[in-house]
Design a protein around this motif. Structure first.
Motif, mmCIF file in Angstrom:
data_model
loop_
_atom_site.group_PDB
_atom_site.id
_atom_site.type_symbol
_atom_site.label_atom_id
_atom_site.label_comp_id
_atom_site.label_asym_id
_atom_site.label_seq_id
_atom_site.Cartn_x
_atom_site.Cartn_y
_atom_site.Cartn_z
ATOM 1 N N LYS A 106 0.821 -1.214 0.000
ATOM 2 C CA LYS A 106 0.000 0.000 0.000
ATOM 3 C C LYS A 106 0.860 1.273 0.000
ATOM 4 O O LYS A 106 0.654 2.178 -0.799
ATOM 5 N N ARG A 125 1.294 4.194 -2.818
ATOM 6 C CA ARG A 125 1.042 5.600 -2.490
ATOM 7 C C ARG A 125 2.251 6.478 -2.844
ATOM 8 O O ARG A 125 2.109 7.581 -3.356
ATOM 9 N N LEU A 170 -6.202 2.349 -4.808
ATOM 10 C CA LEU A 170 -6.406 1.964 -3.405
ATOM 11 C C LEU A 170 -7.695 2.539 -2.817
ATOM 12 O O LEU A 170 -8.018 2.271 -1.658
ATOM 13 N N ASN A 171 -8.388 3.338 -3.626
ATOM 14 C CA ASN A 171 -9.543 4.048 -3.061
ATOM 15 C C ASN A 171 -10.817 3.211 -3.095
ATOM 16 O O ASN A 171 -11.803 3.581 -3.726
ATOM 17 N N SER A 172 -10.783 2.081 -2.436
ATOM 18 C CA SER A 172 -11.952 1.205 -2.344
ATOM 19 C C SER A 172 -11.935 0.533 -0.980
ATOM 20 O O SER A 172 -11.028 0.760 -0.186
ATOM 21 N N ASP A 182 -6.635 8.346 6.629
ATOM 22 C CA ASP A 182 -5.959 8.586 5.349
ATOM 23 C C ASP A 182 -6.775 7.962 4.201
ATOM 24 O O ASP A 182 -7.019 8.600 3.175
ATOM 25 N N ASP A 183 -7.210 6.721 4.412
ATOM 26 C CA ASP A 183 -8.020 6.047 3.380
ATOM 27 C C ASP A 183 -9.340 6.779 3.147
ATOM 28 O O ASP A 183 -9.755 6.965 2.003
ATOM 29 N N ALA A 199 -8.974 9.772 1.066
ATOM 30 C CA ALA A 199 -8.779 9.480 -0.360
ATOM 31 C C ALA A 199 -10.065 8.984 -1.011
ATOM 32 O O ALA A 199 -10.402 9.395 -2.116
ATOM 33 N N VAL A 200 -10.782 8.092 -0.329
ATOM 34 C CA VAL A 200 -11.963 7.484 -0.947
ATOM 35 C C VAL A 200 -13.125 8.472 -0.989
ATOM 36 O O VAL A 200 -13.801 8.618 -1.998
ATOM 37 N N LYS A 210 -13.039 11.778 -0.288
ATOM 38 C CA LYS A 210 -12.656 13.177 -0.568
ATOM 39 C C LYS A 210 -13.131 14.107 0.548
ATOM 40 O O LYS A 210 -13.755 15.132 0.298
#
Lengths: 359, 329
Positions: free
Chosen positions: A278, A282, A291-293, B208-209, B212-213, B215
């Motif tokens: 990961k 990044r 990775l946005n899931s 952090d995730d 990103a996911v 916004k």
């Protein structure tokens, strides 16, 4: 500078006069190769570089392979195994994909090319001796099978080896359109040219240095026309904006260049990664959305899309493929039997077509 | 063989009021420890500090800042010191780092500060720093590690507090992905909720995730989490609920699966001695039914309760409650 653009070539002393080394020297005449006693002593990790992975991709190391060339794909406990065998003639890949496991997997980051190809022949014969079950073998596990083909012509060498060994089916798996040498060869029933495919959106954001989808499929069209069998790998399947439409279109495009009877198999593998990858993604691919899931940790210590999302991916692709090619062997990569049952209504053992492929 | 480093004088006593601090050498974090303060108040300073004496007799402390601070706090007038001539400060800095690493493990905040000082204050780049300092610091010679440490050295005070509390460099570096003000907000919030090191790392990763996911900014994520947990709840429980709330934001589908599973389980009315465990993250084929019994009769009563569920299920297959448990596949 042509691709792959090596900036350094290291040659082990004992490999200086091999045919493969001579070809490599001729292919990159502007690089003065460095002859070394032991390849392992030179720039293995490249950790002094700002991006060791990228630096590794610029270094070609030629020397004999001291270990085994052929190994059975280790599979993973609890997951359905597709009985694939792997030949490690080239280790490391000049193509730079965000999701590539090799970024964290190989301790040697250079592109390593084994020069003792004659030993490979003996090993293949030893592995094939005695058995009768069909065996599938590929070179696309630790590298791209055709990425160095324009310079080194490895495909022809391998095809010549397998042409006379029909028990084994050789798959050359690629993300390139490097098929020129194949168009000069007589096709064989036990050779399959495989393409990893993805939507144009994922190819452009996450597969640096790979051919675009159009070029890959144009190459597949020529290969089919020339009489070869082909295979396609939707791996990794990635959830992204309008992925359903995107993947359906890829399926349509595939069958517009290859009639179902010429497609030896198709595999589906949802994006999965070791948790340590990961941060690498990044850092090295800050613009990637891969990775946005929603991911969860699975029993094999890999992150995967949470189960309902994975099922949605697989079912969408399966339905699109089956609608076009109901009898083309279709399988899942690195999934448990419960996912197989949910997607296909059974295990691969119940599928006659797949049994022939898996052996 | 004689050592290569700068040679000190024999131990002398120096007046504390005459000593000035050279911040280029300061990397210990936290800058004070109550145990040392107490010890110095009781027994004075036993190990000498290091002083550099310039030609104009200016005395600068370059090692032993915690002892020096404790001595000042305790109101001592003098302190034992080893004195060095000015001119070989970087060598002294290296020796000072080596002295420290020989007796204790530096935390990530301290290591990043060492690298920052060597780079910023002594003007050395990656090659020289990795050559002389990485070994002493127990670091692999890697450009990536160097870059990560310099990034961590630029963190604000709240982030420094968190990373210095035992966090690994990899975990600490995750904070580099946040804008400085958002990083500070996040770290203050984590500290307020008193999460331990591993939960702090997980929280940083999750936020952090989510950033990103979805916004969303850190402020928005924290506000969302806070909105789902009563402000009247006591600290440890509240912190734990906030953590769950963020985890649900990060993995909404998994959270829904867990909720559905729990609802199905509750509708079965199983006795408390029967525990039903789905596979971790619902990845797997089987649910475990665990019966806990301390004696024969409690085992029998559990079996009976389960038999009743089985009877009801076989009579009523159309509206099966049990199949609700298997809805995850």
């Amino acid at each position: 500078m042509s691709f792959p653009g090596f900036s350094k070539i290291l040659i082990a002393e004992e490999a200086v006069s091999t045919p493969l080394t001579k070809k490599a020297k001729a292919a990159w005449p502007d690089i003065a190769p460095q002859i070394v006693r032991n390849l392992a002593d030179h720039e293995l990790q490249l950790d002094m570089e700002p991006d060791p992975v990228a630096a590794g991709k610029r270094t070609l190391a030629l020397g004999p392979n001291r270990g085994k060339f052929i190994r059975k794909c280790p599979g993973t406990m609890g997951l359905v195994c597709c009985n694939y065998w792997v030949i490690d003639l080239v280790e490391g890949c000049p193509i730079d994909c965000s999701y590539c496991i090799l970024q964290g997997y190989l301790t040697d980051r250079r592109i390593r090319l084994a020069t003792n190809i004659n030993d490979l022949v003996d090993e293949i014969d030893a592995e094939l001796a005695g058995g009768t079950q069909p065996v599938r073998v590929g070179t696309g596990e630790l590298s791209d099978s055709l990425i160095l083909d324009p310079q080194l012509g490895l495909a022809e060498t391998l095809i010549d080896i397998f042409r006379t060994r029909p028990r084994a089916t050789l798959e050359l798996k690629t993300k390139t359109a490097n098929i020129d040498s194949l168009l000069n060869l007589e096709p064989a029933d036990n050779i399959v040219i495989g393409w990893s495919v993805n939507t144009p959106a994922i190819i452009s954001s996450d597969e640096r240095g790979a051919s675009n989808l159009h070029d890959r499929l144009a190459a597949a069209r020529q290969i089919v026309k020339h009489g070869w069998k082909v295979a396609f790998h939707f791996d990794p399947l990635v959830l992204h904006d309008r992925w359903e439409e995107g993947y359906r279109r890829v399926v349509d495009d595939i069958f517009s260049v290859a009639p179902p009877e010429k497609v030896a198999w198709i595999s589906l593998g949802a994006f999965r990664f070791h948790p340590s990858l990961k941060q690498v993604i990044r850092d090295r691919f800050p613009m990637s959305d891969i990775l946005n899931s929603e991911f969860v940790l699975c029993p094999d210590n890999k992150m995967r899309y949470v189960k309902p999302e994975r099922l949605k991916l697989f079912r969408t692709l399966k339905n699109a493929i089956v609608a076009k090619a109901p009898s083309t062997p279709l399988y899942l990569c690195m999934e448990g039997i419960e996912i197989w049952e949910s997607v296909f209504g059974g295990s691969p053992r119940g599928d006659k077509n797949l049994c022939q492929v898996f052996g | 063989m004689s050592p290569k480093g700068p040679a000190p004088s024999s131990v002398v006593r120096e007046f504390i009021k005459d000593i000035v601090v050279d911040n280029r050498f300061c990397f210990s974090f936290p800058a004070e420890t109550s145990a040392l303060n107490k010890s110095v108040a009781s027994f004075g300073v036993i190990n000498p500090v290091w002083i550099v004496k310039s030609q104009d007799n200016r005395k600068t402390i370059v090692s032993g800042f915690r002892r020096y601070n404790a001595a000042r706090k305790a109101g001592l007038e003098t302190i034992p010191a080893l004195t060095f001539k000015a001119g070989r400060e970087y060598d002294l800095f290296i020796a000072h780092v080596a002295e420290n690493t020989a007796v204790r493990k530096l935390n990530v905040g301290e290591i990043s500060r060492v690298i920052f000082c060597a780079n910023e204050h002594f003007g050395h780049g990656f090659e020289k720093i990795s050559d002389r300092l990485f070994d002493a610091l127990g670091l692999e010679r890697s450009r990536k590690i160097y870059d990560m440490l310099l990034a961590v050295a630029g963190y604000g005070p709240a982030a420094k507090d968190i990373v210095s509390a035992g966090m690994s460099l990899k975990a600490a570096y995750r904070l580099a992905r946040f804008e400085p003000d958002q990083r500070e907000t996040l770290c203050k919030w984590i500290m307020d909720n008193r999460y331990g090191t591993s939960k702090s790392s997980l929280m940083i990763d999750m936020i952090d995730d989510i950033q990103a996911v979805k916004k969303k900014s850190v402020d928005e994520i924290i506000a969302d989490a806070e909105a789902h947990v009563s402000p009247d709840m006591e600290k440890p429980q509240r912190s734990s609920r906030l953590f769950e709330s963020v985890a649900t934001m990060r993995n909404p589908i998994l959270a829904r699966m867990r909720r559905d599973f729990q609802t199905a389980l509750e509708s079965l009315n199983l006795p408390p001695s029967v525990e039903v465990i789905p596979p971790n993250n619902f990845e797997g084929r089987h649910i475990e039914f665990v019966i806990r019994a301390r004696d024969r009769s409690s085992a029998i009563s559990s079996f009976k309760a389960l038999s009743k569920v089985a009877e009801a299920e076989s009579e009523n297959t159309e509206s099966s409650k049990l199949s609700g448990l298997f809805g995850w596949i």
